[in-house]
Enzyme design. Structure first.
Site, mmCIF file in Angstrom:
data_model
loop_
_atom_site.group_PDB
_atom_site.id
_atom_site.type_symbol
_atom_site.label_atom_id
_atom_site.label_comp_id
_atom_site.label_asym_id
_atom_site.label_seq_id
_atom_site.Cartn_x
_atom_site.Cartn_y
_atom_site.Cartn_z
ATOM 1 N N CYS A 95 -9.434 -68.169 38.421
ATOM 2 C CA CYS A 95 -9.419 -69.310 38.708
ATOM 3 C C CYS A 95 -8.079 -69.066 37.369
ATOM 4 C CB CYS A 95 -9.768 -70.632 38.082
ATOM 5 S SG CYS A 95 -11.670 -69.780 39.105
ATOM 6 N N HIS A 112 -13.894 -76.512 36.792
ATOM 7 C CA HIS A 112 -13.147 -76.152 38.298
ATOM 8 C C HIS A 112 -14.251 -76.046 39.361
ATOM 9 C CE1 HIS A 112 -12.294 -74.060 42.135
ATOM 10 N NE2 HIS A 112 -13.019 -73.026 42.020
ATOM 11 N N HIS A 114 -17.372 -76.473 42.181
ATOM 12 C CA HIS A 114 -17.163 -76.788 44.494
ATOM 13 C C HIS A 114 -18.519 -77.246 44.459
ATOM 14 C CE1 HIS A 114 -15.777 -71.519 45.301
ATOM 15 N NE2 HIS A 114 -14.508 -72.718 43.979
ATOM 16 N N GLU A 147 -16.845 -98.847 38.353
ATOM 17 C CA GLU A 147 -16.792 -99.146 36.454
ATOM 18 C C GLU A 147 -16.806 -97.794 36.454
ATOM 19 O OE1 GLU A 147 -17.370 -101.476 34.979
ATOM 20 O OE2 GLU A 147 -17.797 -100.969 32.572
ATOM 21 N N HIS A 204 -12.949 -76.941 49.136
ATOM 22 C CA HIS A 204 -12.456 -75.599 48.285
ATOM 23 C C HIS A 204 -13.383 -76.787 46.845
ATOM 24 C CE1 HIS A 204 -10.928 -72.428 45.786
ATOM 25 N NE2 HIS A 204 -12.075 -73.091 45.036
HETATM 26 C C1 LIG Z 1 -17.877 -68.079 46.654
HETATM 27 S S1 LIG Z 1 -16.530 -68.110 45.227
HETATM 28 C C2 LIG Z 1 -14.922 -67.998 45.719
HETATM 29 C C3 LIG Z 1 -13.727 -67.490 44.581
HETATM 30 C C4 LIG Z 1 -13.957 -69.235 44.120
HETATM 31 O O1 LIG Z 1 -12.933 -69.958 44.650
HETATM 32 C C5 LIG Z 1 -13.780 -69.464 42.531
HETATM 33 O O2 LIG Z 1 -13.474 -70.983 42.112
HETATM 34 C C6 LIG Z 1 -14.320 -67.948 41.994
HETATM 35 O O3 LIG Z 1 -13.584 -67.620 41.102
HETATM 36 P P1 LIG Z 1 -14.000 -66.726 39.819
HETATM 37 O O4 LIG Z 1 -12.950 -65.708 39.526
HETATM 38 O O5 LIG Z 1 -13.692 -67.207 38.804
HETATM 39 O O6 LIG Z 1 -15.849 -65.546 40.209
HETATM 40 ZN ZN LIG Z 2 -12.573 -71.917 43.569
#
Ligand SMILES: CSCCC(=O)C(=O)COP(=O)(O)O
Ligand SMILES: [Zn+2]
Length: 242
Positions: A95, A112, A114, A147, A204
């Site tokens: 990332c 970031h 998920h 809100e 994602h």
């Molecule tokens: C199952 S995680 C796949 C990679 C990804 O989307 C992520 O955000 C993690 O990236 P990193 O290189 O920080 O482990």
């Molecule tokens: Zn990711």
């Protein structure tokens, strides 16, 4: 510009050694533990990066983010993209170029996740576009009159937070096979929507950033609240915008 390695990248432990819990090397580890408990960074996905002064602190790639220790953290010199500290046998987060896109635009922290709520929102926007016979590419997530929208700032260079009657607009970009390949479309979304503090990635997750750690965390929490609410509203047949 791609990140490079400086001659002394194996040393410089002083850059990540501090008893201050808010030192970025400590703070990234604490934040990732709490994000893991929110379901944001499980299975090594997601992460957090912090900029302090000239330095950017980055987690390793592919590790269990909730178990990281400060000595696992990479340190990058923002100005010339060279690594001042590079833990042996680890690679910096994939990332990193996306975090850099946020730091290049003045952010102090980028998160970031998920989160499944973020992923579901991107699918619901896609489904709605298909139902209307429209192209889902380029469609944004939009919500108003909730809100928690007040937890999001009006925009870069603007003072104050969005109000109850403002519409929150979060751009969505398409996922790619490799995280780093998202960089160009993330930057395009940042340029097209200069007020945004978040970009969703279809199927994602989401990137959320802020001027500092506290603001990025507040914004990521507010966004996730709104994504979750939006999924439940859709389930109940309630509209996101009037
Ligand atoms: C199952 S995680 C796949 C990679 C990804 O989307 C992520 O955000 C993690 O990236 P990193 O290189 O920080 O482990
Ligand atoms: Zn990711």
């Amino acid at each position: 510009m791609a990140a490079t390695e400086s001659a002394s990248a194996g040393t410089n432990d002083h850059l990540i050694t501090s008893s201050d819990p808010e030192h970025p090397a400590n703070h990234i580890c604490t934040l990732c533990r709490s994000f893991y408990n929110l379901g944001w960074v499980g299975g090594t996905g997601g992460g957090t990066s912090i900029k302090r002064g000239p330095h950017i602190f980055i987690a390793p790639s592919g590790v269990q983010k909730e178990l990281m220790q400060p000595h696992n953290i990479f340190v990058l010199e923002h100005a010339n993209r060279s690594y001042l500290r590079k833990p042996l046998e680890l690679k910096p987060s994939a990332c990193t170029p996306l975090f850099l896109a946020a730091f290049d635009r003045g952010a102090g922290c980028c998160i970031h996740t998920h989160s499944q709520w973020a992923v579901l929102v991107t699918l619901l926007v896609e489904q709605e576009a298909h139902a209307k016979g429209e192209d889902p590419m380029g469609k944004c997530f939009e919500i108003e009159k909730i809100e928690q929208i007040k937890g999001i700032p009006k925009g870069r260079g603007k003072s104050g937070m969005l109000g109850f009657f403002d519409k929150l607009v979060v751009p969505i970009i398409e996922n790619t096979a490799h995280e780093e390949d998202l960089t160009q479309s993330l930057e395009e979304a940042m340029e097209k929507y200069p007020d945004t503090y978040a970009v969703l990635v279809r199927r994602h997750g989401v990137y959320v950033w802020g001027d500092n750690v506290q603001k990025a965390k507040t914004q990521a929490e507010s966004m996730d609240y709104l994504f979750r609410l939006a999924v439940e509203m859709k389930r109940l047949g309630l509209p996101w915008v009037a």
